[in-house]
Design a protein around this motif. Structure first.
Motif, mmCIF file in Angstrom:
data_model
loop_
_atom_site.group_PDB
_atom_site.id
_atom_site.type_symbol
_atom_site.label_atom_id
_atom_site.label_comp_id
_atom_site.label_asym_id
_atom_site.label_seq_id
_atom_site.Cartn_x
_atom_site.Cartn_y
_atom_site.Cartn_z
ATOM 1 N N UNK A 34 0.097 -2.774 -2.699
ATOM 2 C CA UNK A 34 1.068 -2.940 -3.645
ATOM 3 C C UNK A 34 0.264 -3.203 -5.146
ATOM 4 N N UNK A 35 -0.561 -4.072 -5.109
ATOM 5 C CA UNK A 35 -1.392 -4.195 -6.201
ATOM 6 C C UNK A 35 -2.186 -3.025 -6.758
ATOM 7 N N UNK A 36 -2.643 -2.252 -5.952
ATOM 8 C CA UNK A 36 -3.412 -1.192 -6.337
ATOM 9 C C UNK A 36 -2.729 -0.038 -6.584
ATOM 10 N N UNK A 37 -1.115 0.428 -5.757
ATOM 11 C CA UNK A 37 -0.416 1.366 -5.638
ATOM 12 C C UNK A 37 0.305 1.334 -7.061
ATOM 13 N N UNK A 79 5.151 4.681 -0.012
ATOM 14 C CA UNK A 79 4.534 5.954 -0.053
ATOM 15 C C UNK A 79 6.099 6.924 -0.042
ATOM 16 N N UNK A 80 7.099 6.316 0.208
ATOM 17 C CA UNK A 80 8.391 7.130 -0.010
ATOM 18 C C UNK A 80 8.719 6.857 -1.442
ATOM 19 N N UNK A 81 8.498 5.838 -2.286
ATOM 20 C CA UNK A 81 8.469 5.745 -3.534
ATOM 21 C C UNK A 81 7.872 6.800 -4.506
ATOM 22 N N UNK A 107 7.192 18.930 1.250
ATOM 23 C CA UNK A 107 5.757 19.523 0.965
ATOM 24 C C UNK A 107 5.195 18.377 0.317
ATOM 25 N N UNK A 108 5.649 17.531 -0.463
ATOM 26 C CA UNK A 108 5.023 16.280 -1.103
ATOM 27 C C UNK A 108 4.870 15.372 -0.021
ATOM 28 N N UNK A 109 5.877 15.060 0.712
ATOM 29 C CA UNK A 109 5.799 14.250 1.986
ATOM 30 C C UNK A 109 4.806 14.541 2.772
ATOM 31 N N UNK A 110 4.517 15.724 3.201
ATOM 32 C CA UNK A 110 3.448 16.330 4.232
ATOM 33 C C UNK A 110 2.295 16.081 3.583
ATOM 34 N N UNK A 111 2.051 16.095 2.380
ATOM 35 C CA UNK A 111 0.632 16.460 1.512
ATOM 36 C C UNK A 111 0.028 14.977 1.709
ATOM 37 N N UNK A 112 1.036 13.954 1.287
ATOM 38 C CA UNK A 112 0.829 12.506 1.332
ATOM 39 C C UNK A 112 0.286 12.020 2.415
#
Length: 168
Positions: free
Chosen positions: A55-58, A117-119, A159-164
């Motif tokens: 969380x501190x880095x994201x 990651x969902x956010x 696509x964004x979720x798969x790429x992540x």
């Protein structure tokens, strides 16, 4: 205080921002040293430290990424005007720290990682849609049935979720 004031303050005296951006990966390295390797990852207490570090880095990394998208897509900022401390270092710190954490412990054992990651997926999809709408002329949308736009939005999210997931 506006964002412009905050960015100006960080640009004038970048010591605190640099200290933060260097200390978080260093903290991650220290946690990996102190981590008990004999305990399985799902029972390790260091996974809570990794959650805090994520969380501190994201949060600054996601903010910097979205700021860059906004400035380059909507404001047409030149790449030559990129502020390295505000716009580049948080992203680099986030990517390097997440890659290091991935080598130490699988992300599925870190509490709250799926939420962050969902956010990020949601924010990226919203920025993509806003950019699409910004570039789209309103008369062109009348010829496109709404269900095509909804299907395109769902495909964009997938696509964004798969790429992540493939990235980390």
């Amino acid at each position: 205080m506006t964002l412009r004031d905050l960015f100006h303050t960080i640009t004038v005296s970048p010591a605190y921002a640099l200290w933060f951006l260097i200390s978080v990966p260093l903290l991650c390295f220290l946690v990996s040293i102190w981590q008990d390797k004999t305990v399985p990852p799902q029972q390790s207490s260091s996974r809570y430290f990794y959650a805090v570090i994520v969380y501190l880095v994201c949060i600054p990394g996601i903010f910097a990424f979205m700021l860059n998208l906004y400035l380059f897509l909507f404001e047409r900022q030149s790449i030559w005007e990129l502020n390295l401390i505000i716009q580049f270092l948080p992203i680099l710190t986030m990517v390097l720290t997440l890659m290091y954490i991935k080598r130490q412990m699988p992300f599925e054992f870190i509490p709250g990682f799926g939420k962050i990651s969902g956010f990020m997926t949601l924010i990226t999809a919203i920025m993509g849609i806003l950019w699409f709408v910004d570039r789209l002329h309103i008369y062109a949308i009348t010829y496109v049935p709404f269900h095509f736009i909804a299907i395109g939005f769902v495909i964009l999210l997938l696509v964004i979720r798969f790429a992540w997931n493939k990235l980390f």
